[in-house]
Design a protein around this motif. Sequence first.
Motif, PDB file in Angstrom:
ATOM      1  N   VAL A 178       0.854  -1.189   0.000  1.00 18.76           N
ATOM      2  CA  VAL A 178       0.000   0.000   0.000  1.00 18.76           C
ATOM      3  C   VAL A 178       0.891   1.241   0.000  1.00 18.76           C
ATOM      4  O   VAL A 178       1.749   1.413   0.877  1.00 18.76           O
ATOM      5  N   THR A 179       0.683   2.106  -0.978  1.00 16.87           N
ATOM      6  CA  THR A 179       1.501   3.314  -1.129  1.00 16.87           C
ATOM      7  C   THR A 179       0.631   4.555  -0.967  1.00 16.87           C
ATOM      8  O   THR A 179      -0.590   4.475  -0.778  1.00 16.87           O
ATOM      9  N   ASN A 180       1.278   5.715  -1.061  1.00 24.37           N
ATOM     10  CA  ASN A 180       0.527   6.976  -0.997  1.00 24.37           C
ATOM     11  C   ASN A 180      -0.481   7.077  -2.134  1.00 24.37           C
ATOM     12  O   ASN A 180      -1.534   7.708  -1.989  1.00 24.37           O
ATOM     13  N   GLN A 181      -0.183   6.476  -3.275  1.00 17.65           N
ATOM     14  CA  GLN A 181      -1.114   6.508  -4.398  1.00 17.65           C
ATOM     15  C   GLN A 181      -2.430   5.818  -4.025  1.00 17.65           C
ATOM     16  O   GLN A 181      -3.511   6.310  -4.357  1.00 17.65           O
ATOM     17  N   HIS A 182      -2.328   4.709  -3.328  1.00 22.26           N
ATOM     18  CA  HIS A 182      -3.536   4.004  -2.891  1.00 22.26           C
ATOM     19  C   HIS A 182      -4.319   4.830  -1.877  1.00 22.26           C
ATOM     20  O   HIS A 182      -5.545   4.973  -1.984  1.00 22.26           O
ATOM     21  N   ARG A 183      -3.596   5.407  -0.920  1.00 20.08           N
ATOM     22  CA  ARG A 183      -4.270   6.188   0.119  1.00 20.08           C
ATOM     23  C   ARG A 183      -4.898   7.454  -0.455  1.00 20.08           C
ATOM     24  O   ARG A 183      -5.979   7.872  -0.030  1.00 20.08           O
ATOM     25  N   LYS A 184      -4.227   8.071  -1.421  1.00 21.00           N
ATOM     26  CA  LYS A 184      -4.786   9.276  -2.043  1.00 21.00           C
ATOM     27  C   LYS A 184      -6.057   8.958  -2.833  1.00 21.00           C
ATOM     28  O   LYS A 184      -6.967   9.784  -2.918  1.00 21.00           O
ATOM     29  N   ALA A 185      -6.127   7.783  -3.419  1.00 21.32           N
ATOM     30  CA  ALA A 185      -7.330   7.377  -4.151  1.00 21.32           C
ATOM     31  C   ALA A 185      -8.525   7.300  -3.209  1.00 21.32           C
ATOM     32  O   ALA A 185      -9.638   7.701  -3.551  1.00 21.32           O
ATOM     33  N   VAL A 186      -8.291   6.797  -1.992  1.00 21.21           N
ATOM     34  CA  VAL A 186      -9.349   6.735  -0.979  1.00 21.21           C
ATOM     35  C   VAL A 186      -9.775   8.145  -0.583  1.00 21.21           C
ATOM     36  O   VAL A 186     -10.970   8.475  -0.537  1.00 21.21           O
ATOM     37  N   GLN A 187      -8.797   9.008  -0.308  1.00 21.79           N
ATOM     38  CA  GLN A 187      -9.097  10.370   0.119  1.00 21.79           C
ATOM     39  C   GLN A 187      -9.843  11.150  -0.965  1.00 21.79           C
ATOM     40  O   GLN A 187     -10.774  11.911  -0.672  1.00 21.79           O
ATOM     41  N   LYS A 188      -9.451  10.953  -2.212  1.00 21.35           N
ATOM     42  CA  LYS A 188     -10.099  11.656  -3.320  1.00 21.35           C
ATOM     43  C   LYS A 188     -11.552  11.223  -3.466  1.00 21.35           C
ATOM     44  O   LYS A 188     -12.440  12.047  -3.701  1.00 21.35           O
ATOM     45  N   ALA A 189     -11.801   9.935  -3.319  1.00 18.85           N
ATOM     46  CA  ALA A 189     -13.179   9.426  -3.426  1.00 18.85           C
ATOM     47  C   ALA A 189     -14.047  10.011  -2.319  1.00 18.85           C
ATOM     48  O   ALA A 189     -15.178  10.462  -2.564  1.00 18.85           O
ATOM     49  N   ILE A 190     -13.525  10.044  -1.100  1.00 16.39           N
ATOM     50  CA  ILE A 190     -14.290  10.562   0.031  1.00 16.39           C
ATOM     51  C   ILE A 190     -14.581  12.052  -0.130  1.00 16.39           C
ATOM     52  O   ILE A 190     -15.658  12.534   0.230  1.00 16.39           O
ATOM     53  N   ALA A 191     -13.636  12.789  -0.702  1.00 12.32           N
ATOM     54  CA  ALA A 191     -13.799  14.241  -0.844  1.00 12.32           C
ATOM     55  C   ALA A 191     -14.685  14.629  -2.020  1.00 12.32           C
ATOM     56  O   ALA A 191     -15.102  15.785  -2.135  1.00 12.32           O
ATOM     57  N   ASP A 192     -15.008  13.686  -2.885  1.00 10.94           N
ATOM     58  CA  ASP A 192     -15.781  13.996  -4.093  1.00 10.94           C
ATOM     59  C   ASP A 192     -17.237  14.309  -3.746  1.00 10.94           C
ATOM     60  O   ASP A 192     -17.712  14.057  -2.638  1.00 10.94           O
ATOM     61  N   THR A 193     -17.941  14.884  -4.721  1.00 11.80           N
ATOM     62  CA  THR A 193     -19.347  15.236  -4.547  1.00 11.80           C
ATOM     63  C   THR A 193     -20.179  14.013  -4.175  1.00 11.80           C
ATOM     64  O   THR A 193     -19.988  12.926  -4.720  1.00 11.80           O
ATOM     65  N   ILE A 194     -21.119  14.214  -3.247  1.00 12.97           N
ATOM     66  CA  ILE A 194     -21.947  13.111  -2.763  1.00 12.97           C
ATOM     67  C   ILE A 194     -23.343  13.195  -3.358  1.00 12.97           C
ATOM     68  O   ILE A 194     -23.929  14.272  -3.479  1.00 12.97           O
ATOM     69  N   SER A 195     -23.882  12.040  -3.731  1.00 13.55           N
ATOM     70  CA  SER A 195     -25.272  11.920  -4.181  1.00 13.55           C
ATOM     71  C   SER A 195     -25.988  11.013  -3.181  1.00 13.55           C
ATOM     72  O   SER A 195     -25.991   9.785  -3.332  1.00 13.55           O
ATOM     73  N   PRO A 196     -26.585  11.597  -2.133  1.00 12.39           N
ATOM     74  CA  PRO A 196     -27.109  10.799  -1.022  1.00 12.39           C
ATOM     75  C   PRO A 196     -28.133   9.749  -1.412  1.00 12.39           C
ATOM     76  O   PRO A 196     -28.100   8.625  -0.901  1.00 12.39           O
TER      77      PRO A 196
END
Length: 365
Positions: A178-196
């Motif tokens: 697991v690298t920073n690239q993997h962790r950044k992918a998680v963070q980017k998904a969480i920060a993206d626009t939400i459609s509840p």
Amino acid sequence: MSTDTTETTPPSVPIIPGIPTSPFFAVRQTPHSGRAVFATTFIPADTLVYRATDLTLSVLLREYRREVCGWCFGYEYGRDLSVVDKTVGFAFCGENCRVKWRTEGGKVAVGVQAWMAVEKLTKGRGKEDSEMVEMDLPRPRPKEIREAWEGVKARAELIRVARMGGGNTPNTEPVVRVTNQHRKAVQKAIADTISPDVMTFCVSGILFHYSHPDQFLNIDALACDYTPYHSADDLQAFTRTYLQLLAILPVPLLPHCTPEILITLSQRDSHNSFGIRSLEDDGSEFFGYGCWPSASYFNHSCGPNVEKQRVGRVWEFRTGREVEEGEELCITYLSGEERRLSRGKRMETLNRNWGFECGCERCEL
């Protein structure tokens, strides 16, 4: 789900999971409208011919969560309900419904954890994409749908690796570091626009697949809509939500969060869902929708001989008049106001929402 009838006795449908059974009718294949429900005997008026109890997934629009019970869908004329479970984002008409939701609707412990994760992500983020999707935009075609899901495949794999600790399964030796690239992918998904509301749909379906994998065939057997997304934005909301759920759902649910499962849910729900509405005003208040697979075998008619009514989490179907043996049992997909529209307006509504042109006796006349 369609409209035509036939003069001859249609052939019976092979036994398929989820097909309703009743002493009053049988499901048969028709030349023009797929599977349909036909009376096997004379049925008096006001006869309860079927109760659909097989709710598989449901969506309560977020704006109504405080007014509509998360379990029985009870509604108290716009007043906030007395029992609120803030950790999962649902309200209930009583403690009994809250307990049932947590033990059954919450799909035991992992389900409650999933809804808590969704509420934690959603709360405080504003409405964002929670408004209803515009229905008159061009629908993405199958090729565009395939390309959109293929386009998030690499990001999804990065998130899966991060969530699984580099292993193919939890608690196994890392296969990929697991690298920073993997962790950044998680963070980017969480920060993206939400459609509840899209997220609610997906989580509800994922939990059903997790808890009742043998019954998922009931959904898979329904009529398929190969263009289920209302617009390019709607499609993007689903692919975006997929990545977000990979980033936040409990790890045991990740094998059930796949494009194949989410696409199947959208394709089958598209033309087979039933609106969850207030019962007192003939459906003018739309709270959300759900999929009861067995109820989907009743075809539409603008002059129906069967009336449907939701009683809590169950749909009841009663004959509105006497029905002769061999006659098709039909409900209407139109709301109270829509029933009074002209033939042209009814056709427009049915074609836009369910993808067919009505050929019932009323429309032919």
